[in-house]
Design a protein around this motif. Structure first.
Motif, short mmCIF file in Angstrom:
data_model
loop_
_atom_site.label_atom_id
_atom_site.label_comp_id
_atom_site.label_asym_id
_atom_site.label_seq_id
_atom_site.Cartn_x
_atom_site.Cartn_y
_atom_site.Cartn_z
N PRO A 83 71.29 -58.85 -50.66
CA PRO A 83 70.15 -58.06 -50.20
C PRO A 83 70.39 -56.56 -50.15
N PHE A 84 71.64 -56.14 -49.94
CA PHE A 84 72.00 -54.73 -49.84
C PHE A 84 73.53 -54.66 -49.92
N PRO A 85 74.10 -53.51 -50.19
CA PRO A 85 75.56 -53.41 -50.24
C PRO A 85 76.19 -53.58 -48.85
N PHE A 86 77.23 -54.38 -48.80
CA PHE A 86 78.04 -54.54 -47.59
C PHE A 86 79.49 -54.36 -48.01
N ILE A 121 68.63 -58.11 -39.58
CA ILE A 121 68.09 -56.78 -39.28
C ILE A 121 67.53 -56.11 -40.54
N HIS A 122 68.01 -56.53 -41.70
CA HIS A 122 67.43 -56.04 -42.96
C HIS A 122 65.96 -56.42 -43.04
N GLY A 123 65.62 -57.56 -42.43
CA GLY A 123 64.22 -57.96 -42.38
C GLY A 123 63.41 -57.15 -41.39
N GLN A 124 64.09 -56.55 -40.41
CA GLN A 124 63.41 -55.68 -39.45
C GLN A 124 63.17 -54.29 -40.04
N CYS A 125 64.22 -53.74 -40.64
CA CYS A 125 64.16 -52.41 -41.25
C CYS A 125 65.14 -52.40 -42.41
N PRO A 126 64.74 -52.00 -43.61
CA PRO A 126 65.62 -52.11 -44.77
C PRO A 126 66.97 -51.42 -44.57
#
Length: 204
Positions: free
Chosen positions: A13-16, A119-124
């Motif tokens: 979903p995003f870089p970690f 939290i990515h679902g709360q705010c990108p």
């Protein structure tokens, strides 16, 4: 893992940066950079969901930057927060510190990844970062980390803007770029990193 495997852009979903099975000696912290400023209600939801062992310090800065961390007695909190596998036990090492059983640490690592996705679902989330702890044995880096390194060119404008600042945003930017340097992911990007310091890496 070693090497950068070609993965689909939508694989994660995003870089970690630092994703994987992390080891910890005394404490742990995770940094999150959001793509935009969370609303007040989103901040509340994000903080409410922080894994229990990382609630000792919850600090916002620059509106879009969040750092969550444990205290110095991480393993004691982990031992109280997560169940232990039937064939494992916690131990007291020669250094006198309690070390939570591997199954408990694995539960914390899974909890962190679940929280980040939530939290990515709360705010990108633009990117997340967890430094490797050499005293805790480092991190068995995962495919999520490998894929994250392929996103460095896209993130570079943001990282370069943050790296010379102070505070948590700069800590994250320096750490990400140090990880990228070690993996050879900065080659050809025209980035000057001679004075970049990472907790685990020294000069980048």
């Amino acid at each position: 893992m070693t090497g950068l495997e070609p993965l689909e852009p939508s694989a994660f979903p995003f870089p970690f940066f630092g994703a994987g099975e992390a080891g910890y000696y005394m404490w742990a912290e995770v940094h999150v950079r959001f793509a935009r400023e969370p609303t007040i209600s989103q901040r509340e939801a994000i903080v409410d969901a922080v894994p229990v062992p990382l609630r000792e310090a919850v600090e916002w800065c620059e509106a879009r930057q969040l750092m969550v961390a444990s205290g110095l007695f991480l393993h004691g909190v982990v031992a109280r927060a997560y169940p232990v596998a039937a064939d494992e036990s916690d131990r007291i090492d020669d250094d006198g510190w309690l070390h939570a059983a591997p199954s408990r640490i694995a539960a914390l690592n899974a909890d962190i990844e679940t929280w980040l996705t939530l939290i990515h679902g709360q705010c990108p989330v633009l990117a997340a970062y967890r430094a490797e702890d050499p005293d805790g044995g480092g991190t068995r880096l995962s495919r999520w980390h490998d894929w994250s390194l392929t996103r460095v060119p896209v993130l570079m404008p943001e990282l370069e803007r943050l790296v010379d600042r102070t505070g948590h945003a700069a800590t994250m930017a320096r750490g990400v770029m140090a990880m990228a340097r070690r993996a050879g992911a900065l080659a050809g990007l025209g980035v000057t990193v001679a004075d970049m310091i990472s907790w685990t890496d020294g000069p980048a």
